[in-house]
Motif scaffolding. Structure first.
Motif, PDB file in Angstrom:
ATOM      1  N   GLU B  82     -69.020  16.135 -39.394  1.00  0.00           N
ATOM      2  CA  GLU B  82     -68.105  16.982 -38.621  1.00  0.00           C
ATOM      3  C   GLU B  82     -66.791  16.273 -38.309  1.00  0.00           C
ATOM      4  OE1 GLU B  82     -70.489  17.947 -35.240  1.00  0.00           O
ATOM      5  OE2 GLU B  82     -71.917  19.078 -36.474  1.00  0.00           O
ATOM      6  N   ALA B  85     -62.938  15.942 -40.721  1.00  0.00           N
ATOM      7  CA  ALA B  85     -61.854  16.924 -40.767  1.00  0.00           C
ATOM      8  C   ALA B  85     -60.693  16.544 -39.844  1.00  0.00           C
ATOM      9  CB  ALA B  85     -62.385  18.302 -40.397  1.00  0.00           C
ATOM     10  N   ASP B  86     -60.962  15.813 -38.758  1.00  0.00           N
ATOM     11  CA  ASP B  86     -59.903  15.484 -37.801  1.00  0.00           C
ATOM     12  C   ASP B  86     -58.932  14.425 -38.300  1.00  0.00           C
ATOM     13  OD1 ASP B  86     -60.368  17.223 -35.701  1.00  0.00           O
ATOM     14  OD2 ASP B  86     -61.965  15.970 -34.868  1.00  0.00           O
ATOM     15  N   GLN B 109     -68.773  17.883 -50.402  1.00  0.00           N
ATOM     16  CA  GLN B 109     -67.746  18.077 -49.389  1.00  0.00           C
ATOM     17  C   GLN B 109     -67.429  16.754 -48.699  1.00  0.00           C
ATOM     18  OE1 GLN B 109     -68.533  21.615 -46.970  1.00  0.00           O
ATOM     19  NE2 GLN B 109     -67.357  20.659 -45.333  1.00  0.00           N
ATOM     20  N   GLU B 113     -63.868  14.871 -48.706  1.00  0.00           N
ATOM     21  CA  GLU B 113     -63.200  14.525 -47.451  1.00  0.00           C
ATOM     22  C   GLU B 113     -62.914  13.024 -47.383  1.00  0.00           C
ATOM     23  OE1 GLU B 113     -61.559  16.993 -46.086  1.00  0.00           O
ATOM     24  OE2 GLU B 113     -62.286  16.514 -44.064  1.00  0.00           O
TER      25      GLU B 113
END
Lengths: 363, 209
Positions: B82, B85-86, B109, B113
């Protein structure tokens, strides 16, 4: 370690509301020694009801400082290595100028004529003190709860003057719930006839209102579990009341002896008004200039300053790839955890400060 | 190379982990490294100490995060899937994922990333094509269990069982540039038939320019 309170007077302080306070006194204590490079200074910012007596023993009252478990030789904030400063906040009632101070214009206490103050004002006054002490750049600013708000404000407004920041159990802005609890406290004080629109100095103090306000506060600082363990449904046989009632009454009445009701009003308002991102596009934008290394700490059972508020700060920093360590420590003590959970905090604070020190020495 | 690796005291005494030894060789000095699932920060604190690396970690387990921060590692407590993404594009020189790709829900994914937030990804994973795994499966007819993979199927953290060849095929399909590949059997380097002989594979991957 003996704690001595000193006071510094500044000619004036311009406030966010446009008013200039003149003069302004700041009460502060220091522990440990400033090194020759003046690079080992750490400012500790206190929570709502705290004061400059963060550590050591007060020679008069024989009382320990409010974070004595964390500050001292070999402790989390090791006074053998660091020079620790803690000052009473603007608007306070423990030596720094506040509503109970005399207004030089009238010779009477300010009371409710004291101007509205902000967390930003508190921090600018601290910055003056730090400058007066000959410190260009702090190694760290650390504090919990309202102290954490000041830490965030420091990092946002004075990014070049803080090498690191340790905001604990805090928030970039109060939620409706946090404002609501503060408002209950304020209304309790103002509903006390002895409050007398703030003009009670020299007369009977609004003790009933202030103690009720403090009782509400104490409930929010604990957790369901910590209250069950501490009090359960036990009763005081002598008084015919529950233990928890007795505890809250004791805490309330004790508070009246050391805290000024008007300071309660002004400081809680400053907390409610605090919004780190106010007037900016985002929290990320506010912290963009921060070159500060962050250590953010929250606690699992803290429902007054829940972890999501700390995480908002952490994620804003991560979006700029800023150096931020974050941990949600497991505790049952609710918001009080930042004062109680010493071992875990001391361990991580020590490791963090050591890394920051290395970085500063390399510059 | 192999000899140096085996004599590296870091590998032998401190970690006993072959993949860590290879990371320590790959990572260039004075770079910025993100270690996903950094545990108690052992690798990162070594890199910070010995390669002057700006070391950042992500770890879910609070007890491990506590140890990492105490070691002076900038560790963030959160979920690695999680949290990615930041981070902004190209924030790190290297993003490390050690022995975890088989545990994440969406490996592709996560890889993409990693290649977005890092200029390079270093990924180490257990090779389920190793002959012992194949043999265990063939002989027992059950979900393979070996000393390297001791878990019962119902409590295994591993949810994707892929091999060296599987990873190579994916890399080709995704057009990743593989800058380095090292295969290990224990702490020994494997030079031939990696899909059969390697227990662990380490890849240094760059997104195709």
């Amino acid at each position: 370690m003996v704690a001595l309170t000193q006071t510094k007077r500044f000619d004036s302080l311009e406030l966010d509301c446009g008013v200039t306070l003149a003069p302004v006194d700041v009460a502060y204590q220091t522990y440990g020694a400033l090194n020759a490079q003046r690079s080992n200074a750490i400012l500790i910012t206190h929570a709502f009801s705290g004061d400059s007596h963060a550590a050591g023993i007060d020679p008069q009252t024989q009382q320990k400082g409010w974070w004595d478990s964390m500050i001292g030789p070999g402790k989390g904030f090791d006074t053998d290595q660091y020079f620790i400063i803690c000052s009473n906040v603007l608007g306070g009632c423990r030596g720094t100028t506040g509503p109970g101070s005399l207004d030089p214009a009238t010779g009477q206490p300010f009371a409710m004529t004291f101007p509205v103050i902000t967390i930003g004002d508190m921090v600018r006054l601290q910055a003056k003190l730090i400058e007066a002490l000959g410190i260009e750049r702090l190694l760290s600013v650390a504090g919990g709860s309202m102290g954490g708000m000041q830490v965030l404000e420091w990092a946002a407004r004075f990014p070049d003057r803080v090498a690191s920041a340790i905001p604990i159990a805090t928030t970039p802005r109060h939620s409706a719930q946090q404002i609501a609890f503060n408002e209950v406290g304020r209304q309790a004080i103002m509903a006390d006839p002895d409050w007398n629109s703030g003009n009670y100095y020299g007369g009977k103090l609004p003790g009933r209102g202030l103690s009720v306000a403090r009782m509400v506060g104490h409930i929010t600082y604990m957790s369901d579990e910590s209250m069950r363990q501490k009090f359960g449904r036990r009763q005081r046989e002598d008084q015919g009341i529950f233990e928890v009632e007795s505890y809250l009454r004791y805490r309330g009445s004790q508070f009246v002896d050391r805290f000024d009701a008007n300071s309660y009003l002004y400081i809680t308002k400053a907390m409610d008004l605090f919004d780190l991102a106010a007037g900016q596009q985002s929290l990320t934008a506010v912290l963009e200039r921060a070159k500060t290394k962050f250590l953010v700490i929250s606690f699992t059972s803290d429902w007054l300053y829940p972890s999501y508020q700390s995480q908002e700060v952490v994620n804003a920093l991560r979006r700029r790839n800023q150096d931020v360590a974050y941990i949600e420590l497991t505790s049952q003590y609710g918001h009080d955890a930042f004062l109680v959970e010493v071992d875990e905090q001391a361990e991580i604070v020590k490791g963090f400060l050591l890394r920051v020190t290395k970085g500063v020495n390399r510059r | 190379m192999t000899a140096a690796r085996q004599s590296d005291p870091f590998v032998r005494d401190l970690l006993g982990r072959g993949d860590y030894a290879i990371f320590s060789e790959i990572v260039a000095p004075q770079t910025c490294v993100l270690d996903l699932g950094c545990g108690d920060g052992e690798l990162l604190s070594w890199l910070a100490e010995n390669k002057d690396v700006d070391a950042r970690g992500v770890e879910m387990d609070a007890a491990k995060v506590q140890k990492a921060i105490a070691k002076g590692v900038s560790c963030y407590q959160g979920n690695l899937e999680e949290c990615l993404a930041d981070y902004p594009d190209g924030a790190f020189d290297y993003v490390i994922l050690s022995q975890t790709l088989q545990e994440v829900r969406r490996p592709l994914q996560v890889m993409n990333e990693m290649l977005r937030v890092g200029r390079r990804a270093i990924v180490a994973f257990p090779n389920f094509g190793h002959w012992r795994v194949r043999l265990a499966h063939l002989l027992t007819g059950r979900a393979p269990k070996t000393t390297r993979f001791p878990h019962e199927w119902y409590d295994s953290p591993n949810i994707h069982f892929f091999t060296v060849d599987d990873f190579e095929i994916l890399a080709a399909r995704e057009n990743w540039t593989i800058e380095k590949r090292v295969f290990l059997d224990g702490n020994r380097e494997v030079k031939m038939l990696p899909n059969l002989l390697a227990e662990t594979a380490v890849y240094l991957v760059r997104r195709h320019a």
